[in-house]
Design an enzyme around this catalytic site. Structure first.
Site, PDB file in Angstrom:
ATOM      1  N   TYR A 157       5.340  -8.207 -15.805  1.00 56.50           N
ATOM      2  CA  TYR A 157       6.433  -7.264 -15.452  1.00 56.50           C
ATOM      3  C   TYR A 157       7.060  -6.586 -16.859  1.00 56.50           C
ATOM      4  CZ  TYR A 157       5.659  -7.568 -10.477  1.00 56.50           C
ATOM      5  OH  TYR A 157       5.166  -7.527  -9.370  1.00 56.50           O
ATOM      6  N   ASN A 176      -4.402  13.263  -1.792  1.00 52.64           N
ATOM      7  CA  ASN A 176      -4.964  12.084  -2.449  1.00 52.64           C
ATOM      8  C   ASN A 176      -6.138  12.505  -3.229  1.00 52.64           C
ATOM      9  OD1 ASN A 176      -4.098   9.111  -2.232  1.00 52.64           O
ATOM     10  ND2 ASN A 176      -6.125   8.787  -2.170  1.00 52.64           N
ATOM     11  N   HIS A 216       9.622  -0.605  -2.138  1.00 57.82           N
ATOM     12  CA  HIS A 216       9.166  -1.975  -2.842  1.00 57.82           C
ATOM     13  C   HIS A 216       9.962  -2.241  -3.883  1.00 57.82           C
ATOM     14  CE1 HIS A 216       4.858  -1.141  -0.904  1.00 57.82           C
ATOM     15  NE2 HIS A 216       5.692  -1.720  -0.129  1.00 57.82           N
ATOM     16  N   ASN A 257       6.462   3.087  -4.992  1.00 60.46           N
ATOM     17  CA  ASN A 257       6.393   3.151  -6.391  1.00 60.46           C
ATOM     18  C   ASN A 257       7.759   2.310  -6.877  1.00 60.46           C
ATOM     19  OD1 ASN A 257       4.155   4.232  -6.341  1.00 60.46           O
ATOM     20  ND2 ASN A 257       4.765   6.202  -7.046  1.00 60.46           N
TER      21      ASN A 257
HETATM   22  P1  NAD Z   1      -2.828   2.267  -4.724  1.00 66.84           P
HETATM   23  O1  NAD Z   1      -2.985   2.000  -6.183  1.00 66.84           O
HETATM   24  O2  NAD Z   1      -3.613   1.132  -3.571  1.00 66.84           O
HETATM   25  O3  NAD Z   1      -3.516   3.568  -4.098  1.00 66.84           O
HETATM   26  C1  NAD Z   1      -3.272   4.848  -4.978  1.00 66.84           C
HETATM   27  C2  NAD Z   1      -4.004   5.702  -4.689  1.00 66.84           C
HETATM   28  O4  NAD Z   1      -3.724   6.948  -5.228  1.00 66.84           O
HETATM   29  C3  NAD Z   1      -5.539   5.822  -4.476  1.00 66.84           C
HETATM   30  O5  NAD Z   1      -5.958   6.362  -3.136  1.00 66.84           O
HETATM   31  C4  NAD Z   1      -5.992   6.809  -5.395  1.00 66.84           C
HETATM   32  O6  NAD Z   1      -7.350   7.428  -5.013  1.00 66.84           O
HETATM   33  C5  NAD Z   1      -4.828   7.719  -5.269  1.00 66.84           C
HETATM   34  N1  NAD Z   1      -4.679   8.640  -6.678  1.00 66.84           N
HETATM   35  C6  NAD Z   1      -5.058   8.177  -7.938  1.00 66.84           C
HETATM   36  N2  NAD Z   1      -4.810   9.142  -8.808  1.00 66.84           N
HETATM   37  C7  NAD Z   1      -4.311  10.253  -8.098  1.00 66.84           C
HETATM   38  C8  NAD Z   1      -3.679  11.373  -8.574  1.00 66.84           C
HETATM   39  N3  NAD Z   1      -3.486  11.939  -9.561  1.00 66.84           N
HETATM   40  N4  NAD Z   1      -2.982  12.084  -7.284  1.00 66.84           N
HETATM   41  C9  NAD Z   1      -3.170  11.983  -6.365  1.00 66.84           C
HETATM   42  N5  NAD Z   1      -3.956  10.775  -5.908  1.00 66.84           N
HETATM   43  C10 NAD Z   1      -4.457   9.893  -6.793  1.00 66.84           C
HETATM   44  O7  NAD Z   1      -1.488   2.538  -4.501  1.00 66.84           O
HETATM   45  P2  NAD Z   1      -0.279   2.286  -3.263  1.00 66.84           P
HETATM   46  O8  NAD Z   1      -1.083   2.809  -2.144  1.00 66.84           O
HETATM   47  O9  NAD Z   1       0.743   2.760  -4.004  1.00 66.84           O
HETATM   48  O10 NAD Z   1      -0.152   0.846  -3.173  1.00 66.84           O
HETATM   49  C11 NAD Z   1      -0.277  -0.165  -4.126  1.00 66.84           C
HETATM   50  C12 NAD Z   1       1.113  -1.039  -4.203  1.00 66.84           C
HETATM   51  O11 NAD Z   1       1.502  -1.319  -5.482  1.00 66.84           O
HETATM   52  C13 NAD Z   1       2.427  -0.586  -3.913  1.00 66.84           C
HETATM   53  O12 NAD Z   1       3.146  -1.390  -2.979  1.00 66.84           O
HETATM   54  C14 NAD Z   1       3.048  -0.316  -5.064  1.00 66.84           C
HETATM   55  O13 NAD Z   1       4.477  -0.728  -4.985  1.00 66.84           O
HETATM   56  C15 NAD Z   1       2.578  -0.923  -6.145  1.00 66.84           C
HETATM   57  N6  NAD Z   1       2.312  -0.435  -7.384  1.00 66.84           N
HETATM   58  C16 NAD Z   1       3.261   0.738  -7.914  1.00 66.84           C
HETATM   59  C17 NAD Z   1       3.037   1.339  -9.108  1.00 66.84           C
HETATM   60  C18 NAD Z   1       4.024   2.339  -9.717  1.00 66.84           C
HETATM   61  O14 NAD Z   1       5.292   2.029  -9.438  1.00 66.84           O
HETATM   62  N7  NAD Z   1       3.607   3.222 -10.397  1.00 66.84           N
HETATM   63  C19 NAD Z   1       1.832   1.097  -9.841  1.00 66.84           C
HETATM   64  C20 NAD Z   1       0.934   0.190  -9.119  1.00 66.84           C
HETATM   65  C21 NAD Z   1       1.070  -0.465  -8.112  1.00 66.84           C
END
Ligand code: NAD
Ligand code: ZN
Length: 246
Positions: free
Chosen positions: A69, A215, A121, A104
């Site tokens: 983290y 997406n 989250h 996020n």
């Molecule tokens: P996920 O990784 O499961 O899905 C991300 C989605 O975004 C995918 O379907 C992908 O095709 C799409 N994507 C990728 N780049 C893109 C873009 N430029 N524009 C539009 N779409 C795009 O993520 P999730 O559904 O948020 O679930 C993952 C879990 O992990 C969540 O619970 C979250 O809390 C956590 N997480 C958070 C972060 C962060 O805070 N940035 C990063 C990683 C994971």
């Protein structure tokens, strides 16, 4: 760059008073943050995020999870919000009733200037007591490689929701309410695989909202959505906002 936005969607948005947006890791991808399902690099290659983001993993090896983290937090602090985050700030200012719900944990919506963000989250920039004594603090207020709770001495953990844990109840209740009562619901940059966040779009659709997905690729939600805009949220959202409110 020519991004086709359906004129019918622009018309609907121009008339809709209540908008609710759910974002996921894809919205931060263009800022340079990895989505959850991207391959990990370097030291972390050998781990699957799903195996690190659990309370069992933290009990087994708190230092390992703390370090993971710490890397993600410093990375989130180094990058900048992108035009997708910024377009959502404009949407908030222009709509009479707007709710932003995010999965996020990176704090980029807040840094972009979104005034009200429902964090489903948690947030990687905060820590809390792993024993649950109630202590919550900004990460930088409590330095150390694996700091202890100043109240009760237990390990501190990131203030995020791990797999298998329940979501913060006030945030979930507010998210469900905003999803049930909106006229247009956006699902943006989320794979729709993590519950209960994934169910919000369906709750909105059942109550008659127009469901819009933005997406990079199709998801399980796509066949149920009224509009599917495939591409990068950092390109599509500014165009959509410009055409609707610009
Ligand atoms: P996920 O990784 O499961 O899905 C991300 C989605 O975004 C995918 O379907 C992908 O095709 C799409 N994507 C990728 N780049 C893109 C873009 N430029 N524009 C539009 N779409 C795009 O993520 P999730 O559904 O948020 O679930 C993952 C879990 O992990 C969540 O619970 C979250 O809390 C956590 N997480 C958070 C972060 C962060 O805070 N940035 C990063 C990683 C994971
Ligand atoms: Zn404590």
């Amino acid at each position: 760059m020519d991004i086709p936005i359906p004129p019918e969607l622009v018309r609907i948005l121009g008339q809709a008073g209540r908008l609710t947006v759910l974002t996921g890791a894809g919205v931060s991808q263009e800022s340079g943050l990895r989505t959850f399902r991207d391959a990990q690099t370097g030291l972390w290659k050998q781990y699957r995020p799903e195996d690190l983001a659990t309370s069992q993993a933290f009990e087994r090896d708190p230092q390992l999870i703390w370090d993971w983290y710490a890397v993600r937090r410093s990375r989130a602090g180094e990058v900048q919000p992108n035009p997708g985050h910024q377009a959502l700030v404009v949407m908030e200012r222009r709509s009479s009733n707007f709710t932003l719900i995010t999965q996020n944990v990176d704090g980029l919506h807040q840094r972009a200037g979104s005034a009200r963000v429902i964090e489903l989250h948690g947030n990687i920039t905060r820590v809390r007591c792993s024993r649950g004594c109630g202590l919550v603090a900004a990460w930088e207020e409590i330095p150390g490689q694996l700091p202890h709770c100043p109240e009760c001495g237990a390990n501190l953990r990131p203030d995020v929701v791990w797999f298998g844990e329940s979501l913060p109840r006030p945030a979930l209740e507010a998210a469900v309410e905003a999803s049930r009562n909106c006229q247009v619901f956006f699902s943006i940059g989320t794979s729709g695989l993590v519950q209960p966040a994934a169910s919000l779009a369906y709750a909105a659709g059942h109550r008659g909202a127009v469901v819009v997905e933005i997406n990079a690729e199709g998801t399980p939600l796509s066949p149920k959505a009224d509009f599917v805009l495939l591409g990068k949220s950092g390109e599509i959202l500014p165009e959509l906002v410009q055409q609707t409110w610009g």
